[in-house]
Design a protein around this motif. Sequence first.
Motif, short mmCIF file in Angstrom:
data_model
loop_
_atom_site.label_atom_id
_atom_site.label_comp_id
_atom_site.label_asym_id
_atom_site.label_seq_id
_atom_site.Cartn_x
_atom_site.Cartn_y
_atom_site.Cartn_z
N ARG A 13 1.24 25.18 20.73
CA ARG A 13 0.33 24.33 19.97
C ARG A 13 0.42 22.86 20.34
O ARG A 13 -0.60 22.21 20.53
N VAL A 14 1.62 22.33 20.46
CA VAL A 14 1.78 20.91 20.80
C VAL A 14 1.51 20.69 22.29
O VAL A 14 0.84 19.73 22.66
N GLY A 15 1.99 21.60 23.11
CA GLY A 15 1.80 21.47 24.55
C GLY A 15 0.37 21.61 25.01
O GLY A 15 0.03 21.24 26.13
N SER A 16 -0.49 22.13 24.15
CA SER A 16 -1.90 22.28 24.53
C SER A 16 -2.74 21.06 24.15
O SER A 16 -3.92 21.00 24.49
N LEU A 17 -2.14 20.09 23.48
CA LEU A 17 -2.89 18.88 23.10
C LEU A 17 -3.18 18.03 24.33
O LEU A 17 -2.38 17.97 25.26
N TYR A 65 6.14 14.75 28.29
CA TYR A 65 5.58 13.41 28.19
C TYR A 65 4.34 13.42 27.31
O TYR A 65 3.73 14.45 27.06
N ARG A 66 4.02 12.23 26.84
CA ARG A 66 2.81 11.97 26.08
C ARG A 66 2.14 10.79 26.73
O ARG A 66 2.75 9.73 26.91
N SER A 67 0.89 10.94 27.12
CA SER A 67 0.16 9.83 27.74
C SER A 67 -0.17 8.80 26.67
O SER A 67 -0.58 9.14 25.56
N ARG A 68 0.02 7.53 27.02
CA ARG A 68 -0.23 6.43 26.08
C ARG A 68 -1.00 5.33 26.78
O ARG A 68 -0.69 4.98 27.91
N GLU A 69 -1.99 4.78 26.10
CA GLU A 69 -2.65 3.58 26.59
C GLU A 69 -1.97 2.42 25.89
O GLU A 69 -1.76 2.46 24.68
N GLY A 76 -6.99 0.16 30.00
CA GLY A 76 -7.51 1.08 31.00
C GLY A 76 -6.43 1.84 31.73
O GLY A 76 -6.70 2.88 32.33
N GLN A 77 -5.20 1.34 31.69
CA GLN A 77 -4.11 2.06 32.34
C GLN A 77 -3.49 3.02 31.33
O GLN A 77 -3.44 2.74 30.15
N THR A 78 -3.02 4.12 31.83
CA THR A 78 -2.34 5.09 30.98
C THR A 78 -0.94 5.28 31.53
O THR A 78 -0.75 5.38 32.74
N VAL A 79 0.04 5.30 30.64
CA VAL A 79 1.41 5.55 31.05
C VAL A 79 1.92 6.79 30.33
O VAL A 79 1.40 7.17 29.28
#
Length: 130
Positions: A13-17, A65-69, A76-79
Amino acid sequence: MNEAQIQAEIMLRVGSLHGVRLFRNSVGEGWVGRTIRHEGSRLLLEHPRRVTFGWCPGSSDLLGYRSREITPDMVGQTVAQLVAIEVKGPRGRATMEQARFIEVVRRHGATAGVARSVDEALATLGLVQA
């Protein structure tokens, strides 16, 4: 629900976000070498070598990981931000090594915590309230 079932549900469930990926981090040790004899439950290795696996003792069950702007100057960059989730059953408690790992990860700006359910894992990620 036992710890393995909770972990599987969190991974699904979390990994599919969108922007979140989780990977199983198995920590342990074993032996490798050329098998020269196998008798029932016994195995004899020639030139055995000890191997360890996983990040380190105490590292969390699920890493990813979790992508964050972030910040206006980086618009515009995502880390990717490290995510570490230690999965426990209803009465399970983190060991001292596991608690230390979580504390160090948090101190360095990543997201980490103990989860006994999908809702707790989502709360650790700041995606919903537990």
